[in-house]
Design a protein around this motif. Structure first.
Motif: not given
Length: 545
Positions: A158-164, A176-180
């Motif tokens: 909970e609360g953790h995020k990752e940048a893409v 359409f979204h491509l995320e890396i």
């Protein structure tokens, strides 16, 4: 019987849904969508489908009513795969995200558009958090997870995020979204419906118009005994505003740039001839013009060589030395994966030689030739693979346009001199070559090699060279290399040798980043980006945690 069949088909068509054929469809595939056999669909469209194996994109097919009901009542089953954390089965920097996009279950138009956005570098920063769902993700050696009734759900703390990095395109009412992700580089995609804008608010009805009551008429004034003529004010003629002529914005012009390479060599010939020397090429660009994703550079080039050696046994061997130089205009074209160079010049070749003095005397020789030189080189970069990630094709020629008489002189032991003037030799030279980084072991060292064919008019000699070796890198920029040269000569004077080169400009740009402009083939620094991408990504990642 024929009339009855027509009535049955008409009744079926009246109660049928309509399906538009898409690329890749077959009657069997369409039948599976509606829980029908292909024969039922073919029979319902007997007037359109003459051959069940041939249907066309855009064709309208009638679907019987029971197939329509089957689709309406079917409830799709979706299985969920939980992603606990990023980093497992890392996609890796050597994997090409373009190949991953091609493996995703996406419309071909969306794949092409996402690949274009990826190559152009048009992305926005976004985050992954707990509960986010994605359709598919590429892991490891292009292994695709998700799709076909399966979704991926982020199950972070909970609360953790990752940048893409997010690349987005629109297609048929969807985004359409491509995320890396920065952490693992595992590409993933998802889509969302483009929201329909709300209808415009109804305009308020206009208020009823209130007609004012006219005031009572003023009492009549007595007539004047004389009349005043009213002179109208002068008419002012207003000139129309001048049309503003908009000029196209000029191309971006950047400041000077340099590209300098130096090297050395040493050869051992079968005949005992042992030449060695150094060389250098400097391209000095005074104007760099940006044209979209291309960079044009204009300037001049200066190149030079120096060599010396001994032919024959000491102490009475023939010692020789020489130099060559040329200067002229130069042009360079840079893109993200290609560099093209061409230069021309005018210069001289000077040769000197002598036999060491002994009791019998000393022999001296010299010759000067004016040459015109030309060079063209094309280097290609391949990303996403360690194999042949760089390859350069080149061609060079020297044309002897004027040569002085050769000066040969014999000096005896008493100091007396006799001229022995011989015929001057031609300095024409033609060369074609290819050089490549064959396999990149890591970010520093690459297995490399080169091959060339060179013809010298002097002595009518042709050499075929094969040179395996190593290339060295720093921050994805080539900074030097070594070659072990094996040369087969047409006069059987075969040779072995060692050669090395140093890309002095790239080395200085790596050691002293602020000293020279970073418009360098192989990276994207030439696009005038002054952002330290790695530092910026680390800052963003720290802020999201």
């Amino acid at each position: 019987m024929f009339i009855l069949s027509v009535l049955v088909l008409a009744a079926a068509s009246a109660n049928a849904a309509v399906y538009t054929v898409k690329k890749g469809d077959t009657l069997s595939k369409i039948g599976q969508m509606y829980s029908l056999t292909w024969q039922v669909i073919a029979k319902a469209n007997a007037d359109k489908v003459k051959n069940p194996d041939k249907i066309y994109v855009g064709q309208k097919l009638a679907i019987p009513e029971r197939g329509k009901k089957a689709v309406a009542t079917a409830k799709p089953k979706v299985s969920v795969i939980k992603i606990k954390k990023l980093g497992a089965h890392k996609f890796g920097p050597r994997r090409d995200p373009v190949k991953a996009i091609k493996k995703f279950e996406l419309p071909q138009e969306v794949k092409d558009a996402l690949i274009a956005e990826l190559k152009a570098g048009r992305f926005s920063w976004a985050t992954l958090k707990k509960g986010d769902r994605r359709e598919q993700m590429a892991f490891g050696n292009y292994r695709i997870t998700g799709g076909k009734g399966t979704v991926l759900e982020m199950d972070f703390p909970e609360g953790h995020k990752e940048a893409v990095r997010r690349y987005s395109v629109e297609h048929e009412g969807w985004i359409f979204h491509l995320e890396i992700p920065l952490k693992c580089d595992n590409p993933t995609w998802w889509k969302e419906k483009i929201p329909t804008p709300p209808p415009p608010a109804p305009k308020p009805e206009p208020a009823p118009e209130i007609v004012p009551v006219p005031p009572p008429p003023e009492p009549k004034k007595p007539k004047q005994k004389f009349l005043l003529m009213r002179i109208p004010p002068p008419v002012q003629i207003v000139a129309p505003p001048a049309l503003e002529i908009l000029e196209a914005p000029p191309e971006k012009v950047f400041g000077p740039d340099v590209d300098i390479s130096v090297g050395s060599f040493a050869d051992w010939h079968k005949s005992g001839n042992n030449p060695r020397g150094i060389w250098g090429v400097g391209n000095f660009y005074s104007h760099n013009i940006s044209d979209g994703d291309r960079l044009h550079s204009f300037g001049f080039a200066l190149e030079g060589n120096y060599w010396n050696g001994v032919t024959g046994d000491e102490p009475h061997g023939f010692h020789y030395l020489g130099n060559r130089y040329a200067i002229g205009p130069a042009y360079r074209l840079l893109t993200a994966d290609m560099e093209f160079q061409v230069r021309a010049g005018l210069g001289e070749v000077n040769d000197w030689g002598h036999v060491k003095t002994d009791p019998a005397g000393e022999f001296k020789s010299s010759q000067t030739s004016t040459i015109m030189t030309a060079y063209a080189g094309l280097e290609k970069k391949r990303s996403g693979t360690p194999w042949l990630n760089r390859i350069r094709y080149s061609g060079q020629t020297d044309i002897d346009i004027h040569r002085s008489d050769k000066s040969d002189r014999w000096i005896d032991g008493k100091g007396k001199s006799w001229p022995l003037n011989g015929k001057a030799s031609s300095k024409n030279m033609y060369s074609l070559g290819v050089d490549a980084s064959i396999y990149k072991l890591n970010n520093i060292v690459s297995l490399a090699g080169g091959a060339s064919a060179t013809h010298y008019q002097e002595g009518q000699k042709t050499g075929l060279r094969l040179g395996p070796g190593l290339d060295f890198y720093a921050a994805n920029m080539p900074i030097g290399g070594l070659r072990f040269n094996l040369t087969h000569w047409s006069d059987s004077d075969h040779s072995i040798g060692l050669g090395g080169f140093l890309d002095l400009s790239n080395l200085i740009k790596h050691l002293f980043p602020n000293l020279l402009p970073k418009r360098t083939f192989g990276g994207e620094e030439w696009k005038q980006e002054e952002i330290d991408q790695e530092s910026q990504e680390k800052i963003i990642q720290d802020l999201l945690r």
